[in-house]
Design a protein around this motif. Sequence first.
Motif, PDB file in Angstrom:
ATOM      1  N   ARG A  20      33.414  24.311  71.171  1.00 58.57           N
ATOM      2  CA  ARG A  20      32.351  24.314  72.178  1.00 58.57           C
ATOM      3  C   ARG A  20      32.518  25.546  73.055  1.00 58.57           C
ATOM      4  O   ARG A  20      33.557  25.731  73.680  1.00 58.57           O
ATOM      5  CB  ARG A  20      32.462  23.034  72.999  1.00 58.57           C
ATOM      6  CG  ARG A  20      31.503  22.882  74.158  1.00 58.57           C
ATOM      7  CD  ARG A  20      31.713  21.489  74.738  1.00 58.57           C
ATOM      8  NE  ARG A  20      31.006  21.291  75.977  1.00 58.57           N
ATOM      9  CZ  ARG A  20      31.590  20.891  77.095  1.00 58.57           C
ATOM     10  NH1 ARG A  20      32.898  20.685  77.130  1.00 58.57           N
ATOM     11  NH2 ARG A  20      30.886  20.693  78.187  1.00 58.57           N
ATOM     12  N   GLN A  22      31.207  27.423  76.233  1.00 63.59           N
ATOM     13  CA  GLN A  22      30.423  27.320  77.461  1.00 63.59           C
ATOM     14  C   GLN A  22      30.072  28.715  77.972  1.00 63.59           C
ATOM     15  O   GLN A  22      30.869  29.647  77.869  1.00 63.59           O
ATOM     16  CB  GLN A  22      31.192  26.541  78.518  1.00 63.59           C
ATOM     17  CG  GLN A  22      31.410  25.074  78.148  1.00 63.59           C
ATOM     18  CD  GLN A  22      32.102  24.302  79.254  1.00 63.59           C
ATOM     19  OE1 GLN A  22      33.146  24.698  79.745  1.00 63.59           O
ATOM     20  NE2 GLN A  22      31.515  23.190  79.653  1.00 63.59           N
ATOM     21  N   ASP A 155      26.972  25.930  74.753  1.00 60.22           N
ATOM     22  CA  ASP A 155      26.752  24.977  75.838  1.00 60.22           C
ATOM     23  C   ASP A 155      26.448  25.731  77.132  1.00 60.22           C
ATOM     24  O   ASP A 155      27.340  26.344  77.727  1.00 60.22           O
ATOM     25  CB  ASP A 155      28.013  24.115  75.988  1.00 60.22           C
ATOM     26  CG  ASP A 155      27.848  23.020  77.021  1.00 60.22           C
ATOM     27  OD1 ASP A 155      26.721  22.793  77.472  1.00 60.22           O
ATOM     28  OD2 ASP A 155      28.862  22.400  77.379  1.00 60.22           O
ATOM     29  N   SER A 157      26.436  26.003  80.640  1.00 60.35           N
ATOM     30  CA  SER A 157      27.231  25.229  81.592  1.00 60.35           C
ATOM     31  C   SER A 157      27.363  25.997  82.898  1.00 60.35           C
ATOM     32  O   SER A 157      28.024  27.031  82.961  1.00 60.35           O
ATOM     33  CB  SER A 157      28.624  24.937  81.008  1.00 60.35           C
ATOM     34  OG  SER A 157      29.397  24.178  81.906  1.00 60.35           O
ATOM     35  N   ASP A 200      23.360  23.473  73.073  1.00 61.09           N
ATOM     36  CA  ASP A 200      23.412  22.318  73.975  1.00 61.09           C
ATOM     37  C   ASP A 200      22.684  22.772  75.237  1.00 61.09           C
ATOM     38  O   ASP A 200      23.184  23.600  75.990  1.00 61.09           O
ATOM     39  CB  ASP A 200      24.865  21.934  74.267  1.00 61.09           C
ATOM     40  CG  ASP A 200      24.973  20.658  75.088  1.00 61.09           C
ATOM     41  OD1 ASP A 200      23.941  20.182  75.591  1.00 61.09           O
ATOM     42  OD2 ASP A 200      26.096  20.139  75.247  1.00 61.09           O
ATOM     43  N   ASN A 203      24.545  21.476  80.178  1.00 59.64           N
ATOM     44  CA  ASN A 203      25.735  20.643  80.280  1.00 59.64           C
ATOM     45  C   ASN A 203      25.703  19.840  81.578  1.00 59.64           C
ATOM     46  O   ASN A 203      25.576  20.393  82.665  1.00 59.64           O
ATOM     47  CB  ASN A 203      26.994  21.514  80.256  1.00 59.64           C
ATOM     48  CG  ASN A 203      28.264  20.678  80.340  1.00 59.64           C
ATOM     49  OD1 ASN A 203      28.462  19.763  79.544  1.00 59.64           O
ATOM     50  ND2 ASN A 203      29.112  20.963  81.321  1.00 59.64           N
ATOM     51  N   GLU A 204      25.794  18.512  81.445  1.00 55.93           N
ATOM     52  CA  GLU A 204      25.898  17.591  82.575  1.00 55.93           C
ATOM     53  C   GLU A 204      24.854  17.871  83.662  1.00 55.93           C
ATOM     54  O   GLU A 204      25.173  18.200  84.805  1.00 55.93           O
ATOM     55  CB  GLU A 204      27.311  17.639  83.170  1.00 55.93           C
ATOM     56  CG  GLU A 204      28.367  17.172  82.187  1.00 55.93           C
ATOM     57  CD  GLU A 204      29.781  17.227  82.752  1.00 55.93           C
ATOM     58  OE1 GLU A 204      29.987  17.945  83.751  1.00 55.93           O
ATOM     59  OE2 GLU A 204      30.663  16.548  82.205  1.00 55.93           O
ATOM     60  N   ASN A 251      22.369  16.416  76.760  1.00 57.82           N
ATOM     61  CA  ASN A 251      23.183  15.471  77.515  1.00 57.82           C
ATOM     62  C   ASN A 251      22.297  14.363  78.071  1.00 57.82           C
ATOM     63  O   ASN A 251      21.113  14.587  78.369  1.00 57.82           O
ATOM     64  CB  ASN A 251      23.857  16.163  78.695  1.00 57.82           C
ATOM     65  CG  ASN A 251      25.122  16.904  78.304  1.00 57.82           C
ATOM     66  OD1 ASN A 251      26.104  16.901  79.042  1.00 57.82           O
ATOM     67  ND2 ASN A 251      25.118  17.587  77.170  1.00 57.82           N
ATOM     68  N   GLY A 274      26.742  13.074  81.732  1.00 59.30           N
ATOM     69  CA  GLY A 274      26.596  13.223  80.288  1.00 59.30           C
ATOM     70  C   GLY A 274      26.094  11.962  79.623  1.00 59.30           C
ATOM     71  O   GLY A 274      25.538  12.010  78.518  1.00 59.30           O
TER      72      GLY A 274
END
Length: 317
Positions: A20, A22, A155, A157, A200, A203-204, A251, A274
Motif C-alpha cells: 500500500r 500512501q 492510497d 492519504s 484507493d 483513506n479514512e 473506505n 474505514g
Amino acid sequence: TNDFAAVVYRIKLLGFNAIRVQFRFSDLNMDLPSGSEPEFFPCLLDSDEYIGIAQTMDPQLIEGLGSKWSLESIKPYLPKYKGMPHPPPETGNPACDSTPWTASFLQNYTGGQGATLNLTMCNWYLPQGPGVPALYRFLWQLQYLISQGFYVLLDFSSTREREVNVENPQLLAQNWGNLWRILTDIPAYKDYMAGRIFPDLVNEPSRWGCQWQDTCHGVNGTRVCAPILQTFGLAAAAIWKADPNVPIFINGLGQDNSTKWDQCGNYYPGMHWGDGFITNQKMIEQYDISDPSDIFTTAFTQRFGIFRVERGEAQVG
C-alpha cells in the motif's frame, strides 16, 4: 540498509505480494528536496544470504534453526535478488569507473563478514537532483514495485486539518483522472501494470466527518466534506475514463465514532475509521447513521455514467 531496492527485496523475503503506497496529490507537484546530504551514498554491499537471513529472519528463529539445520542448507532456498544492480554499472567516465568497490581489512580486524569490505552506492538509480519533480520518482518507484512482483494499492492519504480534495469533489476527480492518465501513458502500462495497480480514492474520510449522502460542516458552518457518494462517483468516473477496467477501492465512513466531527452524524458501536458499509435499514434507522445503500444501486451508477445494467449484470459503460 537505506537502499530502496534492498528494502523491497526484504519485503519480498517476508512473503508479501502487495504493498500500500500512501501519497498526497500536493506532494507530487513539488520538486524533490535538495538538502545538504545526497540521497545516494556509499554503503555496504551485503550478500543475498546475509540480507535474507541476518537482516530479515527473526534472530530467535535463526537460533532455533541453527540447532537443527546448518544455515548453509537454508541458503539455496532463499529467493535470489533480482533488483537494481550493485555496484552501479560503469558510466564510461574513467574517473568514476576506476573507483574500487572492495577493500581488504587489516590483518588485526576481527569483525564483519569475511576478509573483504564490499561497497556499493545506495539509491544510485532513483530519479533525483535539482529540479526533478517528485512525480518522476513516484512513477519510477511504482513501476519498480510492480516489476518485483507486487500488487500496488495507491492510497490518497492526507492528515491535513482541512483537505480541499474532500471539500471539492470536482478537484479530487480531476486529480485522480490526471494521475491515472499519466499512468496509462507509460508504455509498460497495458502489458505490465494494468491489473496490478489500483486506486484507493480517499483513506479514512471519517477524519473529516464525511457522510455518504450529506455535507459535513464544521462548527463555524464551513463545509469540511462534501457528500462522499458524489465524491466517489466523480473520482471513479475520471479514473475509468483513462482505464475502464481498473478495480477501485473505497473506505467506509459515516457510521463510526468521529470525536472531532460529532455534529456530522451518529455512529454504530464498535465502528472505526474505514468502517461504514452497514445497509440494514433497521440498524440505520435505530442508530441514525449514514446510509451507503445508494452506492450499490443502478440509479447511482447511471447518474455518474460509470455502469450500465443489462439483464442484472453490471458492465463497464
